[in-house]
Design a protein around this motif. Structure first.
Motif: not given
Length: 401
Positions: A318-322, A334-340
């Protein structure tokens, strides 16, 4: 002066200026929320750099600590105590490994991993004495001891602290070709963060970790995964390496292992690797103390159910979708990451990472900047979807200002 201003002024006058904290003075905290000395509430979207994966004042962890406080808190390793064997056994099982060497801080654990790899190299691999080499990645962050900053590319952490410890070679993160070329007979280990946190939550190219695992196995080199920030549920798996089906030779753990209650770290590996140590060659007065073991045992028990990993995966999606909806719109590059866990590159024209963090603080959200205009989001895994959405609303408002 206000209570906040007085506290900050006193800290500035009487403590070394090795940090530049946001101008908030926390007095109490619960779950994903903190309250300052003025009674203002703030949503914690940093979680102590993952040390608070299970939130502030987690009841299970506080109860475990309280119960142990009434029994025994420290024996030193001069004696056995009744929590040590269970802690080592359960943590080893969680990791799919055989042995645990407990320490206190993350940097201590990394130092321990370095010593372990070198000794393994000399005693098992047959590297000539004093010639062991460890390969690391550029933009790494493994701590700030003199040995660790010797293989840092961060001038802020490294400058004016030499002479530096030899025995390390730095290659670009995610570049398998350069890594392979750097390996020689004297290479004892490759030390990597599966996701580089301090660098801005940098996720390596798909397949990179799996290729490193295969390469190190072929060349008789230890693969050491520094999961101090990325491990123990943060990315939606127990360990970030699991996203590529990788099991390293050694895990380096810390932060969340102490549940935000006490500092606990550990190196976890096979009997062949950790079995190189003999009494007197490495240790710590507080490492593996009864209080630390009691809290860490409860952390392991919480992770054994998979509940927190699933929660991090679902809320992380949900976080990465938003955040993805913000990317490319001009305000977020840019947005990067995994999980929370997310690194968000803000358009430099909108402000530095520090300035964005201060504006979010004014709206009741606490985050931390890193290089340039990047901010990091790493809320506790116990955060509710409603609170997470509220925090994202504040970010949207700041970007729209």
């Amino acid at each position: 002066m206000s209570t906040t201003e007085n506290a900050i002024a006193s800290a500035e006058a009487h403590s070394a200026h090795n940090y530049h904290p946001l101008p908030v003075v926390v007095a109490t905290a619960d779950g994903a929320w903190m309250t300052d000395v003025e009674g203002r509430r703030f949503l914690d979207m940093l979680a102590g750099y993952s040390a608070l994966n299970f939130g502030h004042g987690n009841r299970r962890l506080i109860d475990a600590a309280k119960a142990q406080l009434e029994r025994v808190t420290l024996t030193s390793r001069a004696f056995h105590h009744d929590r040590f064997a269970e802690f080592c056994t359960r943590l080893a099982e969680l990791c799919g490994m055989e042995m645990v060497l407990p320490m206190n801080t993350g940097a201590e654990a990394v130092e321990t991993a370095v010593k372990t790899a070198r000794k393994w190299g000399y005693q098992v691999k047959g590297v000539p004495d004093g010639r062991a080499k460890i390969i690391v990645a550029g933009n790494n962050f493994h701590g700030r001891t003199t040995t660790i900053i010797s293989f840092s590319t961060d001038t802020e952490a490294r400058a004016d602290f030499g002479p530096y410890t030899p025995g390390f070679e730095i290659v670009p993160y995610g570049d398998l070709t350069t890594l392979e070329a750097a390996i020689t007979h004297n290479t004892v280990a490759v030390l990597l963060e599966p996701i580089q946190g301090e660098a801005g939550v940098l996720v390596p190219p798909p397949g990179y970790l799996a290729a490193v695992r295969e390469l190190t196995r072929e060349r008789n080199v230890l693969f050491i995964a520094d999961e101090i920030q990325s491990g123990l549920g943060r990315t939606g798996k127990t360990f970030a390496c699991e996203h590529e089906g990788v099991v390293p030779d050694m895990y380096v753990l810390g932060k969340a292992l102490g549940g935000g209650v006490v500092p606990v770290s550990a190196v976890v590996s096979s009997a062949e690797v950790l079995g190189v140590f003999r009494p007197g060659e490495h240790g710590s007065t507080f490492g593996g103390n009864p209080l630390a073991c009691a809290v860490a045992l409860e952390v392991v028990a919480m992770l054994e159910t998979g509940e927190f990993q699933r929660r991090a995966a679902e809320l992380g999606d949900h976080l990465h979708r938003e955040l993805g909806l913000l990317a490319g719109g001009g305000a977020v590059e840019t947005v990067r990451g995994r999980g929370l866990w997310a690194g968000v590159d803000i358009a430099p024209a909108l402000g530095t990472g520090r300035e964005i963090s201060e504006r979010l603080m004014d709206r009741g959200v606490l985050v931390k900047d890193t290089h340039g205009s990047t901010i990091r989001l790493a809320p506790p895994l116990v955060i509710s979807k409603e609170d997470l959405d509220w925090g994202l609303d504040q970010l949207r408002a700041v970007l729209a200002e």
